[in-house]
Design a protein around this motif. Structure first.
Motif, PDB file in Angstrom:
ATOM      1  N   CYS A  44     -10.311   6.228  -6.419  1.00 55.23           N
ATOM      2  CA  CYS A  44      -9.469   7.415  -6.275  1.00 55.23           C
ATOM      3  C   CYS A  44      -8.741   7.275  -4.940  1.00 55.23           C
ATOM      4  O   CYS A  44      -9.386   7.103  -3.900  1.00 55.23           O
ATOM      5  N   THR A  45      -7.423   7.313  -4.970  1.00 54.68           N
ATOM      6  CA  THR A  45      -6.640   7.186  -3.748  1.00 54.68           C
ATOM      7  C   THR A  45      -5.834   8.456  -3.520  1.00 54.68           C
ATOM      8  O   THR A  45      -5.146   8.935  -4.423  1.00 54.68           O
ATOM      9  N   LEU A  46      -5.948   8.988  -2.308  1.00 49.97           N
ATOM     10  CA  LEU A  46      -5.149  10.151  -1.926  1.00 49.97           C
ATOM     11  C   LEU A  46      -4.112   9.702  -0.908  1.00 49.97           C
ATOM     12  O   LEU A  46      -4.456   9.118   0.124  1.00 49.97           O
ATOM     13  N   PHE A  47      -2.851   9.961  -1.213  1.00 48.67           N
ATOM     14  CA  PHE A  47      -1.758   9.599  -0.326  1.00 48.67           C
ATOM     15  C   PHE A  47      -1.208  10.869   0.330  1.00 48.67           C
ATOM     16  O   PHE A  47      -0.739  11.769  -0.365  1.00 48.67           O
ATOM     17  N   PHE A  48      -1.272  10.915   1.646  1.00 46.07           N
ATOM     18  CA  PHE A  48      -0.645  12.003   2.391  1.00 46.07           C
ATOM     19  C   PHE A  48       0.729  11.465   2.797  1.00 46.07           C
ATOM     20  O   PHE A  48       0.840  10.648   3.720  1.00 46.07           O
ATOM     21  N   ILE A 277      -0.195   7.992   4.876  1.00 44.80           N
ATOM     22  CA  ILE A 277      -1.638   7.813   5.076  1.00 44.80           C
ATOM     23  C   ILE A 277      -2.312   7.739   3.709  1.00 44.80           C
ATOM     24  O   ILE A 277      -2.076   8.596   2.846  1.00 44.80           O
ATOM     25  N   ALA A 278      -3.142   6.718   3.512  1.00 43.65           N
ATOM     26  CA  ALA A 278      -3.854   6.546   2.243  1.00 43.65           C
ATOM     27  C   ALA A 278      -5.356   6.610   2.481  1.00 43.65           C
ATOM     28  O   ALA A 278      -5.878   5.923   3.364  1.00 43.65           O
ATOM     29  N   VAL A 279      -6.036   7.451   1.714  1.00 48.69           N
ATOM     30  CA  VAL A 279      -7.498   7.548   1.751  1.00 48.69           C
ATOM     31  C   VAL A 279      -8.014   7.015   0.425  1.00 48.69           C
ATOM     32  O   VAL A 279      -7.789   7.628  -0.625  1.00 48.69           O
ATOM     33  N   ILE A 280      -8.695   5.876   0.470  1.00 50.60           N
ATOM     34  CA  ILE A 280      -9.167   5.206  -0.745  1.00 50.60           C
ATOM     35  C   ILE A 280     -10.669   5.424  -0.882  1.00 50.60           C
ATOM     36  O   ILE A 280     -11.451   5.039   0.000  1.00 50.60           O
ATOM     37  N   ILE A 281     -11.079   6.053  -1.980  1.00 48.36           N
ATOM     38  CA  ILE A 281     -12.496   6.341  -2.219  1.00 48.36           C
ATOM     39  C   ILE A 281     -12.988   5.464  -3.359  1.00 48.36           C
ATOM     40  O   ILE A 281     -12.484   5.541  -4.481  1.00 48.36           O
ATOM     41  N   SER A 282     -13.967   4.627  -3.064  1.00 54.47           N
ATOM     42  CA  SER A 282     -14.539   3.732  -4.068  1.00 54.47           C
ATOM     43  C   SER A 282     -15.600   4.459  -4.885  1.00 54.47           C
ATOM     44  O   SER A 282     -16.137   5.492  -4.450  1.00 54.47           O
ATOM     45  N   PRO A 283     -15.959   3.931  -6.065  1.00 57.85           N
ATOM     46  CA  PRO A 283     -16.978   4.582  -6.908  1.00 57.85           C
ATOM     47  C   PRO A 283     -18.340   4.730  -6.220  1.00 57.85           C
ATOM     48  O   PRO A 283     -19.116   5.604  -6.584  1.00 57.85           O
ATOM     49  N   ASP A 284     -18.615   3.864  -5.222  1.00 61.74           N
ATOM     50  CA  ASP A 284     -19.888   3.970  -4.502  1.00 61.74           C
ATOM     51  C   ASP A 284     -19.824   4.961  -3.338  1.00 61.74           C
ATOM     52  O   ASP A 284     -20.782   5.111  -2.579  1.00 61.74           O
ATOM     53  N   GLY A 285     -18.682   5.635  -3.178  1.00 61.05           N
ATOM     54  CA  GLY A 285     -18.538   6.630  -2.121  1.00 61.05           C
ATOM     55  C   GLY A 285     -17.992   6.082  -0.816  1.00 61.05           C
ATOM     56  O   GLY A 285     -17.797   6.842   0.140  1.00 61.05           O
ATOM     57  N   ASN A 286     -17.719   4.804  -0.765  1.00 59.37           N
ATOM     58  CA  ASN A 286     -17.130   4.229   0.441  1.00 59.37           C
ATOM     59  C   ASN A 286     -15.701   4.750   0.614  1.00 59.37           C
ATOM     60  O   ASN A 286     -14.945   4.836  -0.349  1.00 59.37           O
ATOM     61  N   VAL A 287     -15.345   5.098   1.852  1.00 66.54           N
ATOM     62  CA  VAL A 287     -14.017   5.634   2.141  1.00 66.54           C
ATOM     63  C   VAL A 287     -13.289   4.697   3.101  1.00 66.54           C
ATOM     64  O   VAL A 287     -13.806   4.345   4.160  1.00 66.54           O
ATOM     65  N   LYS A 288     -12.091   4.306   2.708  1.00 69.65           N
ATOM     66  CA  LYS A 288     -11.254   3.442   3.543  1.00 69.65           C
ATOM     67  C   LYS A 288      -9.938   4.154   3.796  1.00 69.65           C
ATOM     68  O   LYS A 288      -9.336   4.712   2.876  1.00 69.65           O
ATOM     69  N   VAL A 289      -9.486   4.132   5.049  1.00 68.74           N
ATOM     70  CA  VAL A 289      -8.245   4.806   5.408  1.00 68.74           C
ATOM     71  C   VAL A 289      -7.235   3.770   5.892  1.00 68.74           C
ATOM     72  O   VAL A 289      -7.522   2.971   6.778  1.00 68.74           O
ATOM     73  N   LEU A 290      -6.045   3.796   5.287  1.00 70.88           N
ATOM     74  CA  LEU A 290      -4.963   2.918   5.701  1.00 70.88           C
ATOM     75  C   LEU A 290      -3.762   3.750   6.106  1.00 70.88           C
ATOM     76  O   LEU A 290      -3.451   4.760   5.467  1.00 70.88           O
ATOM     77  N   THR A 291      -3.095   3.348   7.186  1.00 71.69           N
ATOM     78  CA  THR A 291      -1.915   4.072   7.653  1.00 71.69           C
ATOM     79  C   THR A 291      -0.728   3.117   7.778  1.00 71.69           C
ATOM     80  O   THR A 291      -0.892   1.929   8.007  1.00 71.69           O
ATOM     81  N   GLU A 292       0.448   3.698   7.634  1.00 75.06           N
ATOM     82  CA  GLU A 292       1.681   2.915   7.734  1.00 75.06           C
ATOM     83  C   GLU A 292       1.901   2.404   9.154  1.00 75.06           C
ATOM     84  O   GLU A 292       2.392   1.301   9.364  1.00 75.06           O
ATOM     85  N   ARG A 293       1.540   3.235  10.132  1.00 75.10           N
ATOM     86  CA  ARG A 293       1.695   2.852  11.539  1.00 75.10           C
ATOM     87  C   ARG A 293       0.381   3.035  12.287  1.00 75.10           C
ATOM     88  O   ARG A 293      -0.402   3.906  11.964  1.00 75.10           O
TER      89      ARG A 293
END
Length: 293
Positions: A44-48, A277-293
């Motif tokens: 599940c990815t949330l893009f702000f 800003i992208a918040v990527i949530i894996s099925p195991d609950g791991n959260v990874k955050v990626l930003t453009e800058r």
């Protein structure tokens, strides 16, 4: 003197062109370089989205079904449509218009007209602006029913659960009437607060709502009128995201809001400083955050 003025204007033009080229290139690189990770079928990815002074949150469920919460101001039309094209979006399973202010629904008419929409939700409030009328016209032309946001209604899309927490009553102020949505996936929670004030935060706490979240979309672009100490204590997020435009005339995000977030040792990202800003949530609950800058 005329020659100097022309040279100065030419230099300004070149600098503006280079700045624009750098901005576009950086933005496209962010999407293209991370596209595979963003669209992994089990996450599940949330893009702000960086829409300037406004809000637009895009949610991708497993199997790449999409939910849109707000569409940003009119000035961001080209930007968001380009992102949707990069992500190869054809249909939105669900669209939520949190409240009828232009910085939140400015592009709703274009989105509704240009994409498939299965369900549309908004609050039980109207306004006489052209932006709102354009949105209603687009909905009518598509034959789409308007579903009214009701507290505690729950919608599940491919393992992503959305629960409406507010509006809890008939607020006079459109900001306070914002749809507040809790997004849950893999035991992780993201709270989207629209533009509510402290008064609504207190109402939610008095109603004993479970507002705990790993990620908080800070209300009203970081306004001083929201994000109270008592609310932050209950939400207890690890990350706060502020959707805000550079050099906006409102002084957002307010120093007092940033200070409260800092006092609770919450990591803060803003679209103004960090871009998309992208918040990527894996099925195991791991959260990874990626930003453009």
């Amino acid at each position: 003197m005329k020659r100097r003025a022309l040279l100065a204007l030419l230099l300004i033009f070149i600098l503006l062109f280079l700045a624009y080229y750098f901005f576009i290139n950086t933005q496209e690189s962010f999407w293209q370089n991370n596209l595979k990770e963003f669209l992994a079928k089990d996450v599940c990815t949330l893009f702000f989205l960086d829409v300037g002074q406004g809000d637009s949150i895009l949610i991708k469920s497993p199997e790449n079904r999409f939910i849109l919460v707000d569409s940003g101001p009119n000035t961001a039309e080209e930007r968001i449509l380009k992102i949707f094209n990069i992500l190869n979006i054809k249909t939105f399973d669900m669209i939520i218009a949190t409240h009828p202010h232009e910085d939140h629904i400015g592009n709703m008419d274009k989105v509704i007209s240009n994409f498939g929409v299965k369900k549309f939700y908004t609050i039980d409030k109207t306004t006489n602006t052209q932006t709102f009328e354009d949105m209603l016209k687009a909905l009518k032309e598509k034959g789409l029913k308007i579903n009214i946001v009701r507290p505690y209604d729950r919608i599940s899309i491919n393992g992503v659960l959305l629960t409406f927490l507010s509006p809890l009553k008939d607020y006079e102020d459109l900001n306070d009437s914002s749809a507040v949505t809790m997004v849950e996936f893999a035991k992780r929670r993201v709270l989207l607060t629209g533009d509510i004030s402290k008064d609504v935060e207190y109402d939610m706490l008095r109603a004993n709502e479970d507002v705990r979240a790993d990620v908080l979309k800070v209300s009203h672009h970081g306004s001083y009128a929201a994000t109270s100490n008592s609310f932050l204590k209950q939400v207890n997020p690890k990350l706060a995201v502020i959707s805000v435009g550079k050099d906006n005339p409102y002084g957002h995000p307010h120093d007092s809001t940033l200070k409260r977030l800092k006092n609770y040792r919450i990591k803060v990202l803003t679209t103004m400083d960090n871009g998309n800003i992208a918040v990527i949530i894996s099925p195991d609950g791991n959260v990874k955050v990626l930003t453009e800058r």
